[in-house]
Scaffold this motif. Sequence first.
Motif, PDB file in Angstrom:
ATOM      1  N   GLU A   1     -15.291  26.920   0.956  1.00 12.00           N
ATOM      2  CA  GLU A   1     -14.790  26.215  -0.228  1.00 12.00           C
ATOM      3  C   GLU A   1     -13.500  25.484   0.108  1.00 12.00           C
ATOM      4  N   VAL A   2     -13.206  24.445  -0.679  1.00 12.80           N
ATOM      5  CA  VAL A   2     -11.924  23.750  -0.590  1.00 12.80           C
ATOM      6  C   VAL A   2     -11.377  23.557  -1.997  1.00 12.80           C
ATOM      7  N   ARG A   3     -10.060  23.503  -2.100  1.00 11.44           N
ATOM      8  CA  ARG A   3      -9.401  23.263  -3.377  1.00 11.44           C
ATOM      9  C   ARG A   3      -8.951  21.808  -3.432  1.00 11.44           C
ATOM     10  N   VAL A   4      -9.281  21.147  -4.532  1.00 15.94           N
ATOM     11  CA  VAL A   4      -8.958  19.732  -4.696  1.00 15.94           C
ATOM     12  C   VAL A   4      -8.210  19.533  -6.010  1.00 15.94           C
ATOM     13  N   SER A   5      -7.113  18.776  -5.955  1.00 12.68           N
ATOM     14  CA  SER A   5      -6.349  18.440  -7.158  1.00 12.68           C
ATOM     15  C   SER A   5      -6.604  16.980  -7.512  1.00 12.68           C
ATOM     16  N   PHE A   6      -6.837  16.718  -8.799  1.00 12.36           N
ATOM     17  CA  PHE A   6      -7.127  15.376  -9.275  1.00 12.36           C
ATOM     18  C   PHE A   6      -6.019  14.902 -10.218  1.00 12.36           C
ATOM     19  N   GLU A   7      -5.901  13.579 -10.329  1.00 11.20           N
ATOM     20  CA  GLU A   7      -4.898  12.965 -11.196  1.00 11.20           C
ATOM     21  C   GLU A   7      -5.446  11.626 -11.671  1.00 11.20           C
ATOM     22  N   PRO A   8      -5.084  11.202 -12.884  1.00 14.37           N
ATOM     23  CA  PRO A   8      -5.522   9.884 -13.340  1.00 14.37           C
ATOM     24  C   PRO A   8      -5.142   8.794 -12.339  1.00 14.37           C
ATOM     25  N   ALA A   9      -6.056   7.867 -12.112  1.00 13.51           N
ATOM     26  CA  ALA A   9      -5.852   6.821 -11.117  1.00 13.51           C
ATOM     27  C   ALA A   9      -5.227   5.580 -11.744  1.00 13.51           C
ATOM     28  N   GLU A  10      -4.479   4.855 -10.939  1.00 11.18           N
ATOM     29  CA  GLU A  10      -3.879   3.595 -11.361  1.00 11.18           C
ATOM     30  C   GLU A  10      -4.024   2.594 -10.228  1.00 11.18           C
ATOM     31  N   THR A  11      -4.269   1.348 -10.571  1.00 15.67           N
ATOM     32  CA  THR A  11      -4.415   0.291  -9.572  1.00 15.67           C
ATOM     33  C   THR A  11      -3.340  -0.762  -9.795  1.00 15.67           C
ATOM     34  N   ARG A  12      -2.656  -1.140  -8.715  1.00 15.58           N
ATOM     35  CA  ARG A  12      -1.595  -2.140  -8.808  1.00 15.58           C
ATOM     36  C   ARG A  12      -1.698  -3.113  -7.645  1.00 15.58           C
ATOM     37  N   LEU A  13      -1.199  -4.331  -7.883  1.00 17.04           N
ATOM     38  CA  LEU A  13      -1.024  -5.303  -6.807  1.00 17.04           C
ATOM     39  C   LEU A  13       0.416  -5.204  -6.313  1.00 17.04           C
ATOM     40  N   LEU A  14       0.583  -4.957  -5.021  1.00 15.96           N
ATOM     41  CA  LEU A  14       1.915  -4.766  -4.459  1.00 15.96           C
ATOM     42  C   LEU A  14       2.125  -5.710  -3.281  1.00 15.96           C
ATOM     43  N   PRO A  15       3.368  -6.168  -3.087  1.00 18.35           N
ATOM     44  CA  PRO A  15       3.644  -7.057  -1.947  1.00 18.35           C
ATOM     45  C   PRO A  15       3.578  -6.304  -0.626  1.00 18.35           C
ATOM     46  N   VAL A  16       3.231  -7.052   0.406  1.00 22.97           N
ATOM     47  CA  VAL A  16       3.178  -6.498   1.759  1.00 22.97           C
ATOM     48  C   VAL A  16       4.564  -6.621   2.392  1.00 22.97           C
ATOM     49  N   ALA A  17       5.031  -5.541   3.015  1.00 22.62           N
ATOM     50  CA  ALA A  17       6.335  -5.533   3.690  1.00 22.62           C
ATOM     51  C   ALA A  17       6.112  -5.488   5.202  1.00 22.62           C
ATOM     52  N   THR A  18       6.575  -6.516   5.898  1.00 26.76           N
ATOM     53  CA  THR A  18       6.438  -6.554   7.348  1.00 26.76           C
ATOM     54  C   THR A  18       7.577  -5.785   8.004  1.00 26.76           C
ATOM     55  N   ARG A  19       7.275  -5.205   9.157  1.00 26.17           N
ATOM     56  CA  ARG A  19       8.289  -4.506   9.955  1.00 26.17           C
ATOM     57  C   ARG A  19       8.243  -5.084  11.371  1.00 26.17           C
ATOM     58  N   ILE A  20       9.226  -5.944  11.670  1.00 30.41           N
ATOM     59  CA  ILE A  20       9.279  -6.628  12.956  1.00 30.41           C
ATOM     60  C   ILE A  20      10.247  -5.899  13.876  1.00 30.41           C
ATOM     61  N   VAL A  21       9.782  -5.589  15.066  1.00 26.04           N
ATOM     62  CA  VAL A  21      10.632  -4.956  16.067  1.00 26.04           C
ATOM     63  C   VAL A  21      10.591  -5.789  17.338  1.00 26.04           C
ATOM     64  N   GLY A  22      11.592  -5.590  18.212  1.00 22.04           N
ATOM     65  CA  GLY A  22      11.616  -6.294  19.478  1.00 22.04           C
ATOM     66  C   GLY A  22      11.997  -7.756  19.338  1.00 22.04           C
ATOM     67  N   GLU A  23      12.088  -8.423  20.454  1.00 16.97           N
ATOM     68  CA  GLU A  23      12.420  -9.844  20.521  1.00 16.97           C
ATOM     69  C   GLU A  23      11.420 -10.552  21.417  1.00 16.97           C
TER      70      GLU A  23
END
Length: 327
Positions: A123-145
Amino acid sequence: MSSPAQVLVHNWRLKLSALGLSVLLWALVQTEPANQETITTVPVRVQVTDSAWTTAAPPSPVEIQVGFAGPPREIIRLARERTTILVPVSSVGPPDTVITLRRGWVQLGERPGVSVESLSPPEVRVSFEPAETRLLPVATRIVGEVSDDLALAADIDVSPRLVRVRGPASRMETLDSVPLQPFDLSEVEQSGAFAVPVDTTVLDASSVVPQTATLDVRVEALVERVLEGIPVEAEVAAGEEEVVVEPSTIQVRLSGARSLVTSLDPERIRIRLSSEMLDGMQPGEERVFQIRVEGVPELVSAVPETERVRVRRAVDQDEIPGPPASP
């Protein structure tokens, strides 16, 4: 030209031996004895098809132990390819639920002769929660040169700029963007579009569509350009005496992408001392100021031959005593 019959009987002994060997190997595979093996780390994934709900956290436990029976080579392949147990949930009852696992949920793929013998724990235990959908901006992470012989010719563009994220409502409230995995500029050798996955490790139980974004990176050869005699402009407030600046002109060295540097109009470059900087200077007083080059595009660097200038406030001519009168 040989006839079909001649081709068929040519080296017939060798061809007959190869056929016999193939049949023998096939028979050995089919008669390979079954074996029982246990894979101790089979991930558990919960698939909620009820659109109003989602998992609030990973299941507990996140991995189980599965016993298999079948040809050893097929079980080894199954372990190498990381099989999973997929728990389907079509409707959600209590927010916290204990689900009894079924053997048929183990993803076997095309594995002839392999069967699931045991699941531990069952058996496994699972917790549920009401779902929500959103549009979110993408954040880039640039490293190095970029390498020393290259330079960015434009700001790095990301597409799409927004992604659709679905997850627990409590988690959605804390998200203001979705980060991509770090992108290393030192690996860029030429301009191009680079696919970068979303960093799902920060999303917990949330899902994101699409799971990758494209970075448009434009690079060009790095060039330098020297501008001679850029004047140092000193803004004098109304009613104040003029100032003398030394040096009055400065050489500026530009470096950056070829198209940006070569197209730059020298008239845009300014070295300016604002009136606020000169505020409070008394006649005859000298000060040293650090200069700043203005009018340079963001991706172009400008290095002046000197970083400081000396400024002297002129003396009010009315306050200068004249020569003594003749007797």
